[in-house]
Design a protein around this motif. Structure first.
Motif, mmCIF file in Angstrom:
data_model
loop_
_atom_site.group_PDB
_atom_site.id
_atom_site.type_symbol
_atom_site.label_atom_id
_atom_site.label_comp_id
_atom_site.label_asym_id
_atom_site.label_seq_id
_atom_site.Cartn_x
_atom_site.Cartn_y
_atom_site.Cartn_z
ATOM 1 N N GLN A 91 0.791 -1.204 0.047
ATOM 2 C CA GLN A 91 -0.072 0.162 -0.002
ATOM 3 C C GLN A 91 0.733 1.284 0.052
ATOM 4 N N PHE A 92 1.945 1.233 0.677
ATOM 5 C CA PHE A 92 2.794 2.257 0.879
ATOM 6 C C PHE A 92 3.324 2.379 -0.403
ATOM 7 N N GLN A 93 3.943 1.214 -1.362
ATOM 8 C CA GLN A 93 4.787 1.436 -2.377
ATOM 9 C C GLN A 93 3.730 1.960 -3.774
ATOM 10 N N ALA A 109 1.213 4.135 -2.939
ATOM 11 C CA ALA A 109 1.201 5.661 -2.563
ATOM 12 C C ALA A 109 2.447 6.486 -3.286
ATOM 13 N N PHE A 149 0.518 9.484 0.672
ATOM 14 C CA PHE A 149 1.807 9.000 1.263
ATOM 15 C C PHE A 149 2.154 8.970 2.514
ATOM 16 N N SER A 154 -0.155 6.439 4.432
ATOM 17 C CA SER A 154 0.171 5.103 4.329
ATOM 18 C C SER A 154 1.362 4.682 4.835
ATOM 19 N N TYR A 155 2.292 5.843 4.882
ATOM 20 C CA TYR A 155 3.386 5.457 5.766
ATOM 21 C C TYR A 155 3.282 5.246 7.219
ATOM 22 N N ASN A 156 2.553 5.887 7.765
ATOM 23 C CA ASN A 156 2.142 5.742 9.233
ATOM 24 C C ASN A 156 1.289 4.678 9.531
ATOM 25 N N LYS A 157 0.589 4.335 8.477
ATOM 26 C CA LYS A 157 -0.048 2.974 8.729
ATOM 27 C C LYS A 157 0.859 2.007 8.743
ATOM 28 N N LEU A 158 1.823 1.935 7.912
ATOM 29 C CA LEU A 158 2.790 0.938 7.907
ATOM 30 C C LEU A 158 3.787 1.042 9.203
ATOM 31 N N THR A 211 7.080 7.964 12.871
ATOM 32 C CA THR A 211 5.935 8.430 11.927
ATOM 33 C C THR A 211 6.303 9.773 11.078
#
Length: 461
Positions: free
Chosen positions: A56-58, A60, A276, A279-283, A344
């Motif tokens: 998902q981050f990729q 974004a 972006f 998505s990174y924060n969810k990761l 984060t």
């Protein structure tokens, strides 16, 4: 020696119960193997969750790695004369549009016949031309009706649509109508029928080249669309007009006025950058969950202390913390994105908005790069790609666990076979013990009886 069919019958001992206890004790050897398999399976599941979050981050990051995305526009039309669709190369601005004429396709009508199903004296070759093409030839059989001619034209791919119209005439109401499939003056039709000089009925109906003698009547003239954009007159063969406004396709709906406004789609860029960050924060949240530890309960995440996850975190920090060239924006903080102590990202929407509104080209260069090395989004996408590809970090770690589970399965099978052999040996030994005690009890009873008989003979009480 007597054979004992059920343990304990001969001896009176609960040998079956004892054997069950021994079996349970032996099978405890399988528990550590099962627990290890479950642990590895939990780790595989955890890698699946990590892979999903990374993907998902990729996605974004990849969205910000397309230069065309930063060139996207929005268009808004006021008025009903046209609709518009803008491309990435559309020039922002305001455009006043005046439509004075729609493009039309030419239509030709033949004289009527009395019956559309009647066989016509029609053997010959029909030739249809549209504009400057070489023409399409259609063989017409002698027994063809008006309906047959219509169907042959429609099946020919000549760029002409044929239909039959009933005009209500008492004697000859059925007229063949030909309409060009394309609009504009460059799509005018010519029609001819070669009957070999037999003066066929169909030959007398189908003839048109725009000059006398024509047997067909032009019912609709082919005309071009006429419009003006910001005072510049424009002619178009079609009601779909390209090039009148750079990068915008206009679709003419009716005569009249309209105003087209074209703007850079800054909202989409801001939304993509926010996506972006989110998505990174969810990761990060997922990785924190997979490595968590509760000191009170002792509960731990499936990947606590896992070297693969630590490598993922390290590579991402390096990618996000690095420089993306030497342009106006060089690091994430320059565009309003800062890395927090907890790992984060935090977005300063005001700072990002200023970059989008005032220096969109530099923002595009920051994320997409100006060469093959790529910008920040490209670098992040590359790091994630290597993690997620076949044979990459996640796949290799997962495969290692699957191999371990397979080896544990083989070990489980061998251990279970050994346990079964041991229990079989115990059962055999217990059967021998049961038989031996039964014999001993039988001998004891016999001796006791003999002693009792001897005492009776000797008069002993």
């Amino acid at each position: 020696m007597a054979t004992i069919s059920s343990l304990g019958i001969g001896s009176g001992l609960d040998l079956n119960g004892l054997l069950d206890q021994l079996k349970s004790a032996e099978r405890e050897k399988l528990a550590p193997i099962t627990q290890q398999q479950q642990s590895y399976q939990s780790q595989i599941s955890a890698y699946g969750q990590l892979e999903s979050a990374l993907t998902q981050f990729q996605d974004a990051a990849a969205k910000l790695n397309e230069a065309e995305f930063f060139q996207g526009v929005t268009s808004e039309v006021t008025g009903d004369a046209v609709t518009a669709a803008g491309g990435s190369d559309a020039a922002p601005g305001r455009y006043d549009i005046e439509v004075t004429q729609l493009a039309r396709a030419q239509s030709l009508a033949a004289d009527g016949v009395d019956d559309k199903t009647r066989e016509l004296d029609s053997a010959g070759t029909l030739t249809l031309s549209v504009g400057s093409d070489d023409g399409t030839t259609i063989d017409i059989a002698a027994d063809s009706s008006l309906e047959d001619v219509r169907d042959s034209i429609n099946a020919s791919g000549a760029g002409v649509q044929a239909s039959i119209v009933n005009d209500g005439d008492a004697a000859n109401p059925y007229r063949l109508v030909l309409t060009s499939e394309a609009t504009g003056t460059e799509s005018q039709m010519s029609v001819s029928f070669d009957d070999g000089g037999t003066a066929s009925e169909l030959g007398g109906l189908l003839s048109y080249n725009g000059t006398d003698p024509d047997t067909m009547t032009q019912t609709v003239e082919a005309v071009d669309a006429a419009l003006s954009v910001n005072g510049i007159s424009i002619s178009s063969q079609s009601n779909t007009v390209e090039g009148a406004v750079q990068g915008v396709t206009l679709s003419i709906a009716e005569t009249g006025s309209a105003t087209l406004g074209v703007e850079r789609d800054s909202g989409a860029v801001k939304s993509a950058v926010k996506g972006f960050v989110d998505s990174y924060n969810k990761l990060q949240e997922k990785m924190a969950d997979l490595t968590s530890f509760n000191a009170e309960t002792g509960d731990a995440g499936e990947l606590l202390g896992d070297s693969t996850l630590r490598s993922v975190e390290s590579q991402l920090r390096n990618a996000l913390g690095g420089s993306a060239g030497d342009g106006t924006f060089q690091v994430l903080s320059d565009v309003g994105i800062s890395l927090q102590v907890d790992g984060t990202l935090e977005l300063d929407e005001e700072k990002l908005g200023d970059a989008v509104d005032n220096d969109l080209a530099a923002l595009s260069d920051f994320f997409t790069g100006t060469d093959e090395a790529g910008g920040l989004a490209g670098q992040v996408d590359g790091v994630l790609g290597r993690m997620l590809e076949e044979g990459g970090l996640i796949a290799n770690s997962t495969q290692g666990l699957e191999d371990s589970i397979e080896r544990l399965g083989e070990r489980y099978t061998r251990t279970e076979e050994n346990i079964n052999d041991t229990i079989a040996r115990y059962r055999e030994q217990f059967a021998q013990l049961d038989s031996m005690i039964a014999n001993m009890n039988s001998t004891s009873s016999y001796l006791t009886q003999q002693f009792d008989n001897m005492n009776a003979q000797l008069g002993r009480n």
